[in-house]
Design a protein around this motif. Structure first.
Motif, PDB file in Angstrom:
ATOM      1  N   LEU B   3       0.835  -1.200   0.000  1.00 39.00           N
ATOM      2  CA  LEU B   3       0.000   0.000   0.000  1.00 39.00           C
ATOM      3  C   LEU B   3       0.871   1.251   0.000  1.00 39.00           C
ATOM      4  N   ASP B   5       1.088   4.873   0.870  1.00 34.02           N
ATOM      5  CA  ASP B   5       0.342   5.579   1.904  1.00 34.02           C
ATOM      6  C   ASP B   5       0.983   6.960   2.135  1.00 34.02           C
ATOM      7  N   VAL B  15      -8.464   4.709   3.669  1.00 35.45           N
ATOM      8  CA  VAL B  15      -8.069   3.308   3.478  1.00 35.45           C
ATOM      9  C   VAL B  15      -7.547   2.719   4.785  1.00 35.45           C
ATOM     10  N   ARG B  16      -6.763   3.491   5.540  1.00 38.10           N
ATOM     11  CA  ARG B  16      -6.230   2.955   6.802  1.00 38.10           C
ATOM     12  C   ARG B  16      -7.347   2.630   7.786  1.00 38.10           C
ATOM     13  N   SER B  28       3.124  -1.279   4.019  1.00 37.75           N
ATOM     14  CA  SER B  28       2.953  -0.002   3.331  1.00 37.75           C
ATOM     15  C   SER B  28       4.274   0.708   3.090  1.00 37.75           C
ATOM     16  N   PRO B  53      -3.841   7.252  -1.917  1.00 38.15           N
ATOM     17  CA  PRO B  53      -3.184   5.959  -1.865  1.00 38.15           C
ATOM     18  C   PRO B  53      -3.248   5.186  -3.194  1.00 38.15           C
ATOM     19  N   LEU B  55      -2.706   0.794  -4.304  1.00 41.27           N
ATOM     20  CA  LEU B  55      -2.432  -0.572  -3.833  1.00 41.27           C
ATOM     21  C   LEU B  55      -1.800  -1.352  -4.980  1.00 41.27           C
ATOM     22  N   SER B  66      -8.946   5.655  -3.349  1.00 45.18           N
ATOM     23  CA  SER B  66      -9.269   5.118  -2.022  1.00 45.18           C
ATOM     24  C   SER B  66     -10.473   4.172  -2.015  1.00 45.18           C
ATOM     25  N   ILE B  69      -9.811   0.836  -3.703  1.00 42.67           N
ATOM     26  CA  ILE B  69      -8.989  -0.032  -2.844  1.00 42.67           C
ATOM     27  C   ILE B  69      -9.867  -0.662  -1.761  1.00 42.67           C
TER      28      ILE B  69
END
Lengths: 203, 203
Positions: B3, B5, B15-16, B28, B53, B55, B66, B69
């Motif tokens: 990821l 980030d 996302v987190r 990440s 972000p 992925l 986001s 993901i």
């Protein structure tokens, strides 16, 4: 079901194209945006966010937001699939739908709303500089989409999806927003022409 | 999976929080937005739209955006469901996720980007008037969300969803954007406090 629609609103057109691709017909009621009917007490009671389109179900539940309406229709009428077939496919379609909406559709509509005299009624603080920033962003996004498309038939791969709907509506709205689609973007123009040739594009 | 980030970016935080709610951990890599690392050749090769972000899957496929993901993670780890259980539930969550993103999250982040001196590096044309328009819009959206929430625990109903993630991140970002959350919005404040008390909010 009843669809609250508006002929010139790009978000409303996304739903109409989607329905045409699905071969689904829903009775519709026209909301007159030029007369700010979306801010009337009757429509505000249906959608407090005062946006068109909105889908009213038979039990009175209202689904607002173009993509939410499309997703609901996709669940009721799964063929042809327009939100993807498996986890990765669905994620990549969501990614492209969002990229096209946030990086292309949104800048194009902002450029229009902040520059066209007729939009003064909806966008009370028109900011010419914001229109210019968005014109430039729309062109940057066109360049990125052109490159990403390459020879692919559709933006998220081999199948037509909700992301293509967003792309076509954004590109068609570039004209009233006075943003030229450069000849240089050959993949983008080929993609747009192919989408515009589908019967759904008349919706 | 890997990821990409960034600690202070609100989209990365969405996302987190989502991963924390799912109990999923993904290795990440931090992208330094202040140094514009998202525009470096290496990151641009991963995500030509230069946004965090993103992925990266083991086969090199990159899912950006986001919500895309989160949707992918939701497919791989269905419990607890955060995008809805049936057609209507999924549509209403999509509606609220979009309303919160377009009417609240987006205005809050625009107000910040167009007013904070540190944002000059990312937003080369800062427009003070656009920041003001967006502050006013964020407050209007807060009023609508406050009213819609009523006594509901979560914005789309009885279950925590992706829409709540977007709402919490937007409201928390109101502080750096210098938008006060009025005491008058009692439902909104109760909702935010309950979301902020969940362990995932620390993400």
């Amino acid at each position: 079901m009843k669809l609250y629609d508006a002929p010139f609103a790009p978000n409303a057109r996304r739903v109409r194209i989607f329905l045409a691709e699905k071969g689904v017909s829903i009775p519709s009621v026209e909301i007159d945006l030029a007369r700010l009917e979306q801010r009337s007490p009757a429509f505000t009671a249906l959608n407090p966010f005062q946006r068109v389109p909105a889908l009213e179900l038979d039990d009175g539940t209202v689904i607002a937001e173009s993509v939410a309406i499309c997703r609901y229709i996709d669940e009721l009428h799964p063929a042809p699939p327009m939100f993807g077939l498996d986890a990765l496919d669905r994620a990549l379609i969501e990614m492209w739908q969002r990229r096209l909406e946030l990086s292309l559709f949104y800048p194009v509509t902002q450029a229009f709303r902040h520059s066209h005299p007729a939009m003064k009624v909806m966008e009370s603080t028109q900011i010419a500089q914001w229109a210019e920033v968005n014109k430039a962003r729309a062109i940057e996004a066109m360049a990125l989409v052109d490159k990403a498309l390459g020879a692919r038939p559709f933006i998220a791969g081999e199948r037509f999806s909700i992301a293509d709907v967003t792309g076509l509506v954004a590109l068609d709205f570039a004209k009233p927003a006075r943003i030229a689609i450069s000849e240089e973007f050959a993949n983008l123009r080929r993609w747009r022409e192919a989408l515009a040739a589908r019967p759904s594009a008349k919706a």
